[in-house]
Every structure is written in structure tokens, then in C-alpha cells.
Design an enzyme around this catalytic site. Structure first.
Site, PDB file in Angstrom:
ATOM      1  N   THR A 155       0.798  -1.232   0.000  1.00 11.62           N
ATOM      2  CA  THR A 155       0.000   0.000   0.000  1.00 11.62           C
ATOM      3  C   THR A 155       0.829   1.280   0.000  1.00 11.62           C
ATOM      4  O   THR A 155       0.298   2.345  -0.308  1.00 11.62           O
ATOM      5  CB  THR A 155      -0.924   0.039   1.235  1.00 11.62           C
TER       6      THR A 155
ATOM      7  N   LEU B 246       1.274   4.103   8.624  1.00  8.91           N
ATOM      8  CA  LEU B 246       2.167   4.919   7.808  1.00  8.91           C
ATOM      9  C   LEU B 246       2.442   4.303   6.444  1.00  8.91           C
ATOM     10  O   LEU B 246       3.132   4.910   5.619  1.00  8.91           O
ATOM     11  CB  LEU B 246       3.496   5.144   8.536  1.00  8.91           C
ATOM     12  N   TYR B 247       1.927   3.118   6.187  1.00  9.33           N
ATOM     13  CA  TYR B 247       2.134   2.463   4.900  1.00  9.33           C
ATOM     14  C   TYR B 247       1.042   2.873   3.926  1.00  9.33           C
ATOM     15  O   TYR B 247       0.134   2.110   3.605  1.00  9.33           O
ATOM     16  CB  TYR B 247       2.153   0.941   5.065  1.00  9.33           C
ATOM     17  N   GLY B 248       1.139   4.110   3.474  1.00 14.58           N
ATOM     18  CA  GLY B 248       0.148   4.645   2.558  1.00 14.58           C
ATOM     19  C   GLY B 248      -0.581   5.827   3.165  1.00 14.58           C
ATOM     20  O   GLY B 248      -0.412   6.136   4.350  1.00 14.58           O
TER      21      GLY B 248
ATOM     22  N   LYS C 154       1.858  -0.908  13.249  1.00 13.58           N
ATOM     23  CA  LYS C 154       2.632   0.262  13.659  1.00 13.58           C
ATOM     24  C   LYS C 154       1.806   1.525  13.413  1.00 13.58           C
ATOM     25  O   LYS C 154       1.186   1.672  12.355  1.00 13.58           O
ATOM     26  CB  LYS C 154       3.948   0.343  12.878  1.00 13.58           C
TER      27      LYS C 154
END
Length: 329
Positions: free
Chosen positions: A26, A56-58, A87
Site C-alpha cells: 500500500t 504509515l504504509y500509505g 505500527k
């Protein structure tokens, strides 16, 4: 340092010897949800039931949590099979953590809102330590969220030995996540993160076991990276550094060829040999299946890899300057 067994349980739940990192599914966008869940299913089918996700992944409206909601809507019976680590408490736009009680609670609540009951959070990690907030304050908040039943446990990410001891004194973490690969071995230093976790009985999770593709064996020259590949801006892929770093990748490839496996499998097996649960990620089901195939390293294999490490300098920091402030030191 003597090898120890890789964790078999995290947060009180059984986990396979290799986990799955979701970042690339992502972070950069462009992968339709129905396509993105295919490598996730492959990971689980091959024994990787510890999944590592992140807010935070995207972007805020299309990160790991949204993909997880889509996956567990499609495969609701898989929810009980997955040990989910998330996370958060981190602003991906400004690259800054917010580990205040309010920041942590807001992040957890948003994760739960997006998941919408399809999956519980087995382990929540503040993605980075917030220097503005005493770590004891952050851990007290996470402990309260465990007691409230909002999260099953908490973990630590990008921390040093002192952070771990201070956190453990408040409420023991279920895991510590570190970057670990043949390229990045700082946490193995005597008296450092790995030693501290072993002393306190904390399972270790290792992200980037292939060092962002270096140890997959696919890079020979800079031309092997597309012109728009994000790694071209990272220190270890810069001209000069690249030519030095490729030497270590080539040494790992020699071991892989002798064993009849891939460089990635050797690199992941090395992390397992350190007693750390690796979480490689990929957007392709065939690469996921490859990464999940366990390879046993002999004492001679380990010695050969150590000799390669000893004679080969890794050039360049593991992150660009914009990310350095909140990395463990």
C-alpha cells in the site's frame, strides 16, 4: 553470539518461523485491493501468520488497515489465524511520531474504526520513539489500552537497549521490531538490542531482512533499478556506494548457488539463525512463496557468510537523511 531459536509465540499466540511485511502493498499505491490480497493469502497458506502492517504504509485513506479490512471481509475465517502487528502513532506526511497519550489513543481508535470489527489488533507499536514524550508515559498508555481490551499487547520499534529496559519496567512488551539483515547488523552488537531482549525474554522481529532488495540477488548495476525507483534516492544505492555494496550481495549469491536455493532464502535464513523472526514482504505471490520456504544454514554456511561480512564494507546509511532523526541510535 550463540544462535538461539526463532520465536514460536508472540503476544501469547503461535507464529510461524517467517512472517510477512505488508508495507509495499500500500505504501506506493497503484495495486488494486483484489490484487493486493493475493500475496497475503499466499503468505498465510505458506505458514506466515504473523503480519506486520502500519498506518504509515500509505495515505490515511488507503493504508495497511484498509487493505486488511478488505482481506478479512473476503476471508473472515482467516482473522483468527493471523497474529496482527500494527505500527502507528506516526504522521507519515511529516515523518514525525506522536506518542503522547492522546496521539496513541487516536491512532489505535482509527485503526479499530477502519478494521470495523473484522480483526483485532494483537500487537500495536508506536512506529518510532517520540523524543517529546517520556517513553514511560507512552508505555503506560499502551498498557491501559491492553487492559481496556482495545489491543492485545504492545511492541516496540526502532528502539535502543535503554528504551527497552525503561519500557519493560513499566509493562513488558510482547515483541521488539528491529531492522536486521546481513547489510544491517547494528542490533547484534554486544550489550545492544538483541542481547537486551534475550535477557528480558522478549521476542524479536526483524524487518527488511533483504535490505530493500539488495539480498534478493537481482541488482548487478544501477541500471537494474528503474529510473523512477524510490531506492535511487537512498544512500546504499548511490553511485560509489552501489558498487561497493554489490560485493556483499554477490558473496551471498555464491552461498545460495552452492546450496541450490535463492539469495533471498539464504538472507532470510541468516536472520532466523540469529533467533529473530524475519518479516520479508513482496507484492508478488510467487516471490512470497519463495521467501517462506525455509532453508537450513549449516555451521559452514554461517562461517562463510560471516567471512563475507568481515571483508566487505557496507557503504551508506540505511535511511535517507529525512528519516534519520527518529531511528534508534
Amino acid at each position: 553470539m550463540s544462535p538461539v531459536n526463532v520465536p514460536t509465540t508472540i503476544a501469547g499466540k503461535a507464529v510461524g518461523p517467517i512472517g510477512f511485511g505488508m508495507m509495499n502493498l500500500t505504501l506506493f499505491g497503484g495495486i488494486p485491493l483484489d490484487e493486493a490480497i493475493k500475496p497475503m493469502k499466499t503468505a498465510l497458506d505458506n505458514g506466515a501468520n504473523f503480519w506486520n502492517a502500519g498506518t504509515l504504509y500509505g495515505p490515511p485513506d488507503a493504508n495497511s488497515l484498509h487493505l486488511l479490512k478488505h482481506y478479512f471481509t473476503a476471508y473472515p475465517s482467516d482473522a483468527s489465524r493471523i497474529v496482527l502487528s500494527v505500527k502507528g502513532a506516526y504522521n507519515a506526511a511529516t515523518h514525525t511520531p506522536d506518542c503522547s497519550p492522546e496521539g496513541i489513543r487516536a491512532s489505535v481508535d482509527e485503526c479499530l474504526r477502519v478494521l470495523d470489527g473484522t480483526k483485532t489488533i494483537d500487537l500495536f507499536e508506536c512506529a518510532r520513539v517520540d523524543p517529546k514524550v517520556p517513553i514511560e508515559t507512552s508505555i503506560a498508555t499502551l498498557a491501559a489500552l491492553v487492559r481496556e481490551g482495545k489491543i492485545g499487547s504492545y511492541g516496540l520499534s526502532e528502539v535502543n537497549a535503554e528504551h527497552i529496559r525503561r519500557a519493560h519496567a513499566v509493562y513488558p512488551p510482547a515483541a521488539v521490531e528491529v531492522e536486521l539483515s546481513l547489510f544491517t547488523r547494528t542490533v547484534l552488537a554486544q550489550g545492544g538490542v538483541v542481547d537486551t531482549c534475550r535477557e528480558l525474554g522478549i521476542p524479536l522481529v526483524g524487518y527488511s531482512p533483504l535490505d530493500r532488495g539488495w539480498l534478493a540477488g537481482s541488482f548487478k548495476t544501477l541500471d537494474d533499478l528503474a529510473a523512477d525507483d524510490f531506492r535511487r534516492g537512498w544512500p546504499r544505492f548511490q553511485p560509489g556506494a552501489f558498487e561497493s555494496n554489490v560485493r556483499l550481495a554477490e558473496e551471498v549469491e555464491k552461498v545460495a548457488k552452492r546450496k541450490g536455493c535463492t539469495s533471498a532464502q539464504v538472507a532470510i535464513a541468516w536472520v532466523v539463525k540469529q533467533g529473530v523472526l524475519p518479516i520479508p514482504g513482496s507484492t508478488k505471490s510467487e516471490r512470497v512463496a519463495e521467501n517462506m520456504k525455509m532453508v537450513e544454514l549449516t555451521g559452514d554456511d554461517v562461517a562463510e557468510l560471516q567471512a563475507a561480512v568481515d571483508k566487505t564494507e557496507v557503504v551508506g546509511d540505511r535511511y535517507p537523511a529525512a528519516f534519520q532523526e527518529y531511528l534508534s541510535k
